[in-house]
Design a protein around this motif. Structure first.
Motif, PDB file in Angstrom:
ATOM      1  N   ALA A 100      -1.121 -26.970  32.061  1.00 13.84           N
ATOM      2  CA  ALA A 100      -1.883 -25.790  31.627  1.00 13.84           C
ATOM      3  C   ALA A 100      -1.088 -24.515  31.871  1.00 13.84           C
ATOM      4  N   CYS A 101      -0.403 -24.452  32.998  1.00 20.69           N
ATOM      5  CA  CYS A 101       0.388 -23.256  33.318  1.00 20.69           C
ATOM      6  C   CYS A 101       1.560 -23.098  32.353  1.00 20.69           C
ATOM      7  N   VAL A 102       2.251 -24.182  32.076  1.00 14.88           N
ATOM      8  CA  VAL A 102       3.385 -24.123  31.153  1.00 14.88           C
ATOM      9  C   VAL A 102       2.917 -23.712  29.767  1.00 14.88           C
ATOM     10  N   SER A 103       1.812 -24.278  29.327  1.00 20.53           N
ATOM     11  CA  SER A 103       1.288 -23.954  28.005  1.00 20.53           C
ATOM     12  C   SER A 103       0.912 -22.476  27.899  1.00 20.53           C
ATOM     13  N   GLN A 104       0.225 -21.953  28.912  1.00 19.70           N
ATOM     14  CA  GLN A 104      -0.173 -20.543  28.858  1.00 19.70           C
ATOM     15  C   GLN A 104       1.031 -19.621  29.018  1.00 19.70           C
ATOM     16  N   ALA A 105       1.968 -19.992  29.878  1.00 20.34           N
ATOM     17  CA  ALA A 105       3.188 -19.190  30.025  1.00 20.34           C
ATOM     18  C   ALA A 105       3.946 -19.104  28.705  1.00 20.34           C
ATOM     19  N   ARG A 106       4.014 -20.219  27.983  1.00 24.08           N
ATOM     20  CA  ARG A 106       4.681 -20.204  26.673  1.00 24.08           C
ATOM     21  C   ARG A 106       4.028 -19.194  25.740  1.00 24.08           C
ATOM     22  N   ARG A 107       2.697 -19.161  25.731  1.00 22.96           N
ATOM     23  CA  ARG A 107       1.984 -18.246  24.835  1.00 22.96           C
ATOM     24  C   ARG A 107       2.267 -16.791  25.213  1.00 22.96           C
TER      25      ARG A 107
ATOM     26  N   PRO B  79      -4.536 -14.049  28.408  1.00 27.03           N
ATOM     27  CA  PRO B  79      -3.448 -13.167  28.844  1.00 27.03           C
ATOM     28  C   PRO B  79      -2.464 -12.785  27.752  1.00 27.03           C
ATOM     29  N   GLU B  80      -2.263 -13.675  26.764  1.00 22.72           N
ATOM     30  CA  GLU B  80      -1.323 -13.320  25.704  1.00 22.72           C
ATOM     31  C   GLU B  80      -1.832 -12.136  24.871  1.00 22.72           C
ATOM     32  N   CYS B  81      -3.140 -11.861  24.934  1.00 21.30           N
ATOM     33  CA  CYS B  81      -3.697 -10.711  24.202  1.00 21.30           C
ATOM     34  C   CYS B  81      -3.250  -9.379  24.814  1.00 21.30           C
ATOM     35  N   GLU B  82      -2.808  -9.411  26.070  1.00 24.46           N
ATOM     36  CA  GLU B  82      -2.373  -8.181  26.724  1.00 24.46           C
ATOM     37  C   GLU B  82      -1.028  -7.675  26.193  1.00 24.46           C
ATOM     38  N   ILE B  83      -0.194  -8.598  25.740  1.00 22.52           N
ATOM     39  CA  ILE B  83       1.190  -8.245  25.420  1.00 22.52           C
ATOM     40  C   ILE B  83       1.315  -7.270  24.255  1.00 22.52           C
TER      41      ILE B  83
ATOM     42  N   ILE C 295       4.993 -15.663  26.788  1.00 24.06           N
ATOM     43  CA  ILE C 295       6.399 -15.369  26.472  1.00 24.06           C
ATOM     44  C   ILE C 295       6.603 -15.245  24.962  1.00 24.06           C
ATOM     45  N   ASP C 296       5.994 -16.143  24.213  1.00 19.97           N
ATOM     46  CA  ASP C 296       6.136 -16.096  22.753  1.00 19.97           C
ATOM     47  C   ASP C 296       5.529 -14.820  22.173  1.00 19.97           C
ATOM     48  N   ALA C 297       4.533 -14.249  22.872  1.00 23.33           N
ATOM     49  CA  ALA C 297       3.930 -12.993  22.420  1.00 23.33           C
ATOM     50  C   ALA C 297       4.791 -11.781  22.775  1.00 23.33           C
ATOM     51  N   GLY C 298       5.821 -11.995  23.619  1.00 29.02           N
ATOM     52  CA  GLY C 298       6.705 -10.898  23.999  1.00 29.02           C
ATOM     53  C   GLY C 298       6.710 -10.571  25.475  1.00 29.02           C
ATOM     54  N   GLY C 299       6.024 -11.361  26.294  1.00 26.66           N
ATOM     55  CA  GLY C 299       6.012 -11.127  27.742  1.00 26.66           C
ATOM     56  C   GLY C 299       7.380 -11.378  28.359  1.00 26.66           C
ATOM     57  N   GLU C 300       7.806 -10.465  29.224  1.00 31.79           N
ATOM     58  CA  GLU C 300       9.138 -10.565  29.833  1.00 31.79           C
ATOM     59  C   GLU C 300       9.108 -11.042  31.274  1.00 31.79           C
ATOM     60  N   LEU C 301       7.941 -11.088  31.876  1.00 33.14           N
ATOM     61  CA  LEU C 301       7.731 -11.720  33.177  1.00 33.14           C
ATOM     62  C   LEU C 301       6.364 -12.380  33.129  1.00 33.14           C
ATOM     63  N   VAL C 302       6.206 -13.497  33.837  1.00 29.74           N
ATOM     64  CA  VAL C 302       4.919 -14.196  33.888  1.00 29.74           C
ATOM     65  C   VAL C 302       4.570 -14.429  35.359  1.00 29.74           C
ATOM     66  N   ARG C 303       3.367 -14.003  35.733  1.00 31.33           N
ATOM     67  CA  ARG C 303       2.936 -14.112  37.131  1.00 31.33           C
ATOM     68  C   ARG C 303       1.885 -15.203  37.273  1.00 31.33           C
ATOM     69  N   PHE C 304       1.932 -15.905  38.401  1.00 30.24           N
ATOM     70  CA  PHE C 304       1.006 -16.996  38.711  1.00 30.24           C
ATOM     71  C   PHE C 304       0.416 -16.753  40.093  1.00 30.24           C
TER      72      PHE C 304
END
Length: 465
Positions: free
Chosen positions: A44-51, A275-279, A53-62
């Motif tokens: 689940a974390c990898v899948s959401q992180a991909r979304r 979270p990908e909506c924030e990017i 990053i693909d939206a333009g996120g340059e850092l991902v926090r967990f």
């Protein structure tokens, strides 16, 4: 009118290296977000992180609540790298410095919260310290923090000193009060150690759900760092901004006020949405800095009758929302005026008036509708946040001026919603606690009953007031 020449100039910070990217200096303003998944759930974390990053996120926090979550960051990192993603991963640590020590071995950056790194969790108790006792508390921080810095140095891990208005320690609150000065000092205690230890890969954040507190505190921090010859890069964000139009406007008011002053090296728009909506919202803010800074300077020169007047030529409603809030945010926060008029020929006067009212509310000037203080959610969130927000909004949207905090967990909950009338806070898995102001009035309610119990509490108070 004699117009003063205007030149936008970004504050020049030092540079923090976070894995393959650099933050600060002349580097681009970095955009980031945070997952809402359980950090033990690698897939689940990898899948959401991909979304993200693909939206333009340059850092991902967990979120890393414990050692188990910190250890699993290694598996998340390896999975993402195997898929070709090299975006820096950030561990978010509260309450347990031992977890930060573990996370520093597997992440490119670790966020620690000065309010609960060594100090115990906030209980709103008034504490008394002699100067000697207070210095002894500072030595406790140093004794615990320096070994963490050494681990980070060994593993080339950056850190974020992330102060939240909602989780200042009782020690800081007792000496400085609930003030920007206290927020800044909470940060400076840790920065002074970093400077003495010559640890430079540091990013700072000071966040609040109240845009006025957030902007005033960051400005004060910049001044204090300048006095102490520190120039660390800054991360900007408004916590618990909410969702939809309100979340975007509140974020643009607070973050935009500082960006148009040249302050900020990385940002997060914290929305109670996926979270990908924030990017894309964050990207629009960054792309609009110079234009909005110029418009802000022009608007300040034309203030009349306690009114800011700004004109736009946008056809995209969200972009207009962001630019209008970003242009006028600092002027309203500084109380240069208390009224706002927005003009744009593409939209009706009624819609533009509603937008102006929303910006005035985000700047804490004029409250024309219900105020919701809702967190974006993370791996600590203990219930279905987005569904709960929708249900509470549907039942309370008509209650003009009411302030309701909707918080996923206790990290910032009671603190960030301290000026709310009511609070709905995740207490344990499937359990909710309800607050009236700062007072917890019902504990550990089953989640399926909690919204109705909150509404009953509000209605009971309205009948007896």
């Amino acid at each position: 009118m004699n117009e003063k020449p205007f030149t936008y100039q970004r504050r020049q910070s030092s540079v923090a290296q976070v894995g393959p990217i650099a933050i600060g200096g002349t580097n681009p303003i970095r955009i980031q977000s945070m997952t809402t998944t359980d950090t033990n759930d690698t897939e689940a974390c990898v899948s959401q992180a991909r979304r993200i990053i693909d939206a333009g996120g340059e850092l991902v926090r967990f979120t890393t609540q414990g050692t188990r979550e910190a250890l699993n960051m290694q598996h998340i990192s390896l999975r993402l790298k195997a898929e070709g993603y090299t975006t820096p991963l950030v561990a978010d640590v509260h309450f347990n410095p031992n977890v930060a020590d573990v996370a520093a071995r597997y992440c490119e950056k670790v966020r620690v919260n000065p309010g609960n790194y060594v100090d115990p969790a906030r209980t709103f108790k008034q504490l008394e310290y002699t100067d000697e006792e207070y210095q002894a508390e500072l030595r406790k921080i140093e004794e615990r923090f320096i070994p963490f810095l050494n681990i980070c140095r060994e593993h080339h891990t950056a850190i974020r000193i992330g102060v939240n208005h909602g989780s200042l320690s009782d020690r800081i609150m007792s000496r400085y009060g609930d003030t920007p000065a206290g927020i800044v000092e909470s940060c400076m205690e840790f920065l002074r150690i970093c400077k003495r230890e010559q640890f430079d890969d540091v990013v700072i954040s000071i966040k609040a759900s109240n845009t006025v507190v957030m902007v005033q505190s960051v400005r004060l921090l910049v001044s204090q760092m300048d006095r102490e010859q520190m120039h660390y890069p800054l991360h900007l964000g408004v916590t618990e901004a909410g969702e939809g139009e309100d979340g975007r406007i509140k974020s643009a008011v607070g973050i935009g006020a500082l960006l148009t002053e040249g302050i900020g090296d990385t940002i997060r728009v914290s929305l109670s949405e996926d979270p990908e909506c924030e990017i894309p919202v964050a990207r629009r803010l960054v792309d609009s800095i110079e234009e909005c800074a110029q418009l802000r300077a022009q608007a300040e020169q034309t203030i009349a009758d306690d009114t800011i007047s700004v004109e736009f030529h946008e056809t995209d409603w969200e972009l207009l929302q962001l630019k209008a809030a970003m242009t006028t945010g600092a002027l309203l926060i500084d109380r240069k005026a208390h009224k706002l008029v927005i003009r744009d020929e593409a939209f009706s006067d009624e819609r533009l008036t509603a937008l102006a009212d929303a910006i005035l509310q985000a700047a804490r000037i004029k409250f024309t509708k219900t105020e919701y203080i809702s967190c974006p959610g993370c791996g600590r969130t203990l219930y279905n946040l987005q569904d709960t927000i929708r249900r509470i909004k549907a039942a309370t949207a008509h209650m003009k001026g009411l302030k309701i905090g909707i918080m996923g967990c206790i990290v910032n909950g009671p603190g960030e919603m301290a000026d709310a009338d009511y609070g709905y806070v995740g207490a344990a898995r499937g359990k909710i606690s309800l607050y009236r102001g700062k007072e917890c009035v019902e504990k550990n309610i089953p989640e399926e009953e909690a919204v109705e119990r909150l509404l009953a509490l509000i209605e009971s108070d309205r009948q007896t007031s």
